[in-house]
Design an enzyme around this catalytic site. Structure first.
Site, PDB file in Angstrom:
ATOM      1  N   PHE A  51       0.844  -1.224   0.051  1.00 34.79           N
ATOM      2  CA  PHE A  51       0.049  -0.146   0.000  1.00 34.79           C
ATOM      3  C   PHE A  51       0.857   1.175   0.080  1.00 34.79           C
ATOM      4  O   PHE A  51       0.808   2.238  -0.872  1.00 34.79           O
ATOM      5  CB  PHE A  51      -1.048  -0.027   1.245  1.00 34.79           C
TER       6      PHE A  51
ATOM      7  N   TYR B 206       4.816  -6.986  17.396  1.00 35.97           N
ATOM      8  CA  TYR B 206       4.884  -6.161  16.199  1.00 35.97           C
ATOM      9  C   TYR B 206       5.595  -4.964  16.618  1.00 35.97           C
ATOM     10  O   TYR B 206       6.778  -4.484  15.971  1.00 35.97           O
ATOM     11  CB  TYR B 206       3.727  -5.903  15.594  1.00 35.97           C
TER      12      TYR B 206
ATOM     13  N   ARG C  15     -18.797  -1.948  11.534  1.00 30.74           N
ATOM     14  CA  ARG C  15     -18.685  -2.583  12.975  1.00 30.74           C
ATOM     15  C   ARG C  15     -17.900  -1.516  13.709  1.00 30.74           C
ATOM     16  O   ARG C  15     -16.493  -1.822  13.351  1.00 30.74           O
ATOM     17  CB  ARG C  15     -18.309  -3.955  12.937  1.00 30.74           C
TER      18      ARG C  15
ATOM     19  N   ARG D 224     -11.911  -4.377  21.719  1.00 33.56           N
ATOM     20  CA  ARG D 224     -10.894  -5.595  21.594  1.00 33.56           C
ATOM     21  C   ARG D 224      -9.889  -5.421  22.728  1.00 33.56           C
ATOM     22  O   ARG D 224      -9.261  -4.323  22.809  1.00 33.56           O
ATOM     23  CB  ARG D 224     -10.429  -5.754  20.186  1.00 33.56           C
TER      24      ARG D 224
END
Ligand SMILES: NC(=O)c1ccc[n+]([C@@H]2O[C@H](COP(=O)([O-])OP(=O)(O)OC[C@H]3O[C@@H](n4cnc5c(N)ncnc54)[C@H](O)[C@@H]3O)[C@@H](O)[C@H]2O)c1
Length: 312
Positions: free
Chosen positions: A11, A146, A204, A274
């Protein structure tokens, strides 16, 4: 100028490759096409860019491309970018983000690169920051492997400068969005919600939508890379919009951009938040402004308009 862009089929990398080609540079891309796509480079390869399907973990194959190109500039964007899979398999994440990065630095040094620009992450490094907007000197407390591997990679960049005199800089991005973004990216929510607008599906939201991010448009990130390549600044630089935007604000802006085109964004569904996600994120970009002369210019609304124009 001869350039190598690792991760150039992805990207952000492919948007950077387009800009380098547009200013007349010779560009070689190193990418294993794990998440990148050759079609992202269709226009660039037609204009002379060369895609080498090479894995940055493969030092020998990587070195062969560097030996052939002998780049003046190297932009290192290839990475394992999936935060959740880094939690499942930290070793595999580090193999690419640390081991692959060392291979790139070693090849750049051996083949005489003049400048190497690294790609790091603000959001992934600072964790739940005590200070917003968050400056570069804020403690680094990643919440996932990460962020830890990106921090280690930054450390190797700084080390190569100290140890070997290689000219390097690390750019810590906010949440980058724009054309060609894959829904699986770090800032995939913009791409996902644009998809909802186009398909008429329901966005969502995890949590109450008041969580904030620092969304920065890919064109501004490309400009930061070009300026960073020209300068001789070392260390880490935040590259973001510099202000918090909530997910609810994003939905509102996208709804308005869609309405202008006769599209209706469905009211979002709210799901439980989350675990492991920071509630607020925003980068202090004063160093990039003063030392690089970089200013982000694309408002969220203009950036969303740019994506929708490409989709319609
Ligand atoms: N998108 C964001 O919001 C964001 C934020 C902070 C930092 N970054 C960083 O920006 C860079 C580009 O990310 P992106 O969003 O364009 O994602 P992307 O997945 O589109 O780009 C990553 C590219 O690296 C390639 N790649 C992966 N593993 C490789 C390997 N072992 N060898 C060679 N190539 C490999 C992929 O095929 C892909 O083309 C990454 O370093 C990422 O960590 C992105």
């Amino acid at each position: 100028m001869d350039c190598i862009v690792t991760g150039g089929a992805g990207f952000i990398g492919s948007n950077l490759v387009d800009a380098l080609i547009a200013r007349g540079d010779q560009v070689a891309v190193i990418d294993n096409l794990k998440t990148g796509k050759a079609e992202n480079l269709a226009a660039a390869t037609a204009a002379g860019a060369v895609l080498h399907r090479v894995d940055v973990r493969d030092a020998e194959a990587l070195g062969a491309v560097f030996a052939q190109v002998r780049p003046a500039l190297v932009f290192h964007l290839a990475a394992q970018i999936d935060v959740r899979s880094s939690v499942d398999d930290p070793r595999a994440d580090a193999d690419v983000n640390v081991g692959g990065t060392i291979n790139v630095l070693a090849a750049a040094l051996e083949h005489g690169a003049r400048r190497v620009v690294n790609t790091s992450t603000g959001g992934g490094l600072y964790g739940d920051a005590e200070l917003l907007p968050t400056p570069e000197e804020h403690p680094v407390r990643p919440l996932a492997p990460y962020g830890q591997s990106k921090h280690a990679a930054e450390g190797y960049f700084a080390l190569y400068t100290r140890l070997h005199g290689l000219s390097t800089v690390s750019l810590r991005y906010g949440n980058v969005y724009g054309p060609r973004q894959d829904v699986h990216g770090e800032a995939g929510v913009v791409a996902i919600f644009c998809g909802c607008l186009m398909d008429g599906t329901t966005p969502r939201i995890f949590g109450d939508g008041h969580q904030t991010r620092d969304w920065v448009e890919v064109g501004d990130v490309v400009t930061a890379n070009l300026l960073a390549a020209q300068s001789d600044i070392t260390g880490a630089l935040n590259i973001g919009w510099g202000q918090e935007t909530s997910v609810l604000d994003l939905v509102r802006e996208l709804g308005a951009a869609g309405a202008d085109r006769g599209l209706r964004l469905a009211a979002p569904d709210f799901l439980p938040a989350r675990a492991g996600e920071v509630s607020r994120s925003c980068l202090d970009v004063r160093r990039a402004r003063t030392e690089l002369g970089w200013t982000p210019r694309t408002t969220l609304r203009d950036g969303l308009d740019r994506i929708l124009s490409g989709l319609l």
